[in-house]
Write an enzyme that holds these catalytic residues in place. Structure first.
Site, PDB file in Angstrom:
ATOM      1  N   ASP A  48       0.851  -1.188   0.000  1.00 30.43           N
ATOM      2  CA  ASP A  48       0.000   0.000   0.000  1.00 30.43           C
ATOM      3  C   ASP A  48       0.887   1.239   0.000  1.00 30.43           C
ATOM      4  O   ASP A  48       1.858   1.310   0.753  1.00 30.43           O
ATOM      5  CB  ASP A  48      -0.902   0.000   1.239  1.00 30.43           C
ATOM      6  CG  ASP A  48      -1.935   1.103   1.203  1.00 30.43           C
ATOM      7  OD1 ASP A  48      -2.861   1.029   0.384  1.00 30.43           O
ATOM      8  OD2 ASP A  48      -1.805   2.046   2.009  1.00 30.43           O
ATOM      9  N   ASN A  56      -2.530  12.841  -3.292  1.00 30.73           N
ATOM     10  CA  ASN A  56      -3.559  13.222  -4.269  1.00 30.73           C
ATOM     11  C   ASN A  56      -4.152  14.588  -3.948  1.00 30.73           C
ATOM     12  O   ASN A  56      -4.337  15.420  -4.838  1.00 30.73           O
ATOM     13  CB  ASN A  56      -4.682  12.185  -4.296  1.00 30.73           C
ATOM     14  CG  ASN A  56      -4.559  11.218  -5.432  1.00 30.73           C
ATOM     15  OD1 ASN A  56      -3.771  11.395  -6.347  1.00 30.73           O
ATOM     16  ND2 ASN A  56      -5.347  10.169  -5.376  1.00 30.73           N
ATOM     17  N   ASP A  65      -1.935   9.479 -10.181  1.00 32.33           N
ATOM     18  CA  ASP A  65      -1.885   8.404 -11.183  1.00 32.33           C
ATOM     19  C   ASP A  65      -0.446   8.128 -11.608  1.00 32.33           C
ATOM     20  O   ASP A  65      -0.049   6.970 -11.766  1.00 32.33           O
ATOM     21  CB  ASP A  65      -2.723   8.773 -12.414  1.00 32.33           C
ATOM     22  CG  ASP A  65      -4.216   8.697 -12.163  1.00 32.33           C
ATOM     23  OD1 ASP A  65      -4.634   8.179 -11.099  1.00 32.33           O
ATOM     24  OD2 ASP A  65      -4.973   9.165 -13.041  1.00 32.33           O
ATOM     25  N   GLU A  91      -4.685   2.327  -4.365  1.00 31.06           N
ATOM     26  CA  GLU A  91      -3.225   2.426  -4.258  1.00 31.06           C
ATOM     27  C   GLU A  91      -2.614   1.152  -3.664  1.00 31.06           C
ATOM     28  O   GLU A  91      -1.519   1.175  -3.122  1.00 31.06           O
ATOM     29  CB  GLU A  91      -2.833   3.654  -3.438  1.00 31.06           C
ATOM     30  CG  GLU A  91      -3.128   3.580  -1.972  1.00 31.06           C
ATOM     31  CD  GLU A  91      -4.551   3.985  -1.584  1.00 31.06           C
ATOM     32  OE1 GLU A  91      -4.793   4.124  -0.378  1.00 31.06           O
ATOM     33  OE2 GLU A  91      -5.421   4.149  -2.457  1.00 31.06           O
TER      34      GLU A  91
END
Length: 183
Positions: A48, A56, A65, A91
């Protein structure tokens, strides 16, 4: 060729180019059956990206991304051709290390963790630790689990323990207690 292309498209994550969750589920069952038959261990890494939502929020989804693309490339470069790397969702990534005992899997996980930590991601200095990192949970069949579900749970529990203990670390699953049959 068209059918083959469609099959690949159906099992590949469009963003990262890794295999997708559907492929992972199928491959996990296949590899555990093979493991039982050949008596070879299969290790699972659950990975993770730490503080991804924060990244983000600070940098925008296109930048997030790009992080996922770069992390998947780091994973792909480190693994053997026989290993299976997948985008599990969001993620999170899942990696099946075939014919790999837990100690070797933990070593691979440690290398992946270091490679990501040392990579010069854009805007990494804006992260809480000043760098972008990953946490990894490791579980091995049959040592830590008796089936796919318990292998996933073992790796996932180890991942959450890595997060709870401060992130940017590798934690291993606790071995399953032996099954005692009463006579």
């Amino acid at each position: 060729e068209a059918n083959e292309a469609l099959a690949t498209q159906a099992t590949t994550d469009g963003l990262t180019g890794l295999r997708n969750f559907r492929f992972f589920q199928q491959q996990l069952r296949t590899e555990l059956l093979r493991s039982r038959r050949l008596n070879n261990p299969v290790s699972l890494l659950m990975i993770d990206v730490d503080n991804f939502k924060l990244y983000n929020d600070r940098n925008g989804h296109p930048a997030g991304d790009q992080i996922l693309i770069e992390v998947s490339a780091i994973i792909r470069r480190r693994l053997r051709a026989t290993d299976v790397s997948c985008r599990y969702g969001g993620e999170e990534f899942a990696v099946l290390l075939l014919d790999t005992p837990k100690r070797a899997a933990a070593s691979v996980a440690g290398e992946l963790r270091s490679l990501v930590e040392d990579f010069a991601f854009p805007d990494r200095e804006r992260q809480p630790s000043g760098r972008l990192t990953i946490s990894i949970g490791v579980a091995t069949f049959p040592d830590d689990a008796k089936d796919a579900q318990s292998l996933l749970k073992g790796a996932d529990d180890a991942l959450y323990r890595a997060k709870a203990l401060g992130r940017n670390r590798v934690e291993q699953a606790e071995p399953s207690p032996p099954i005692i049959v009463e006579r």
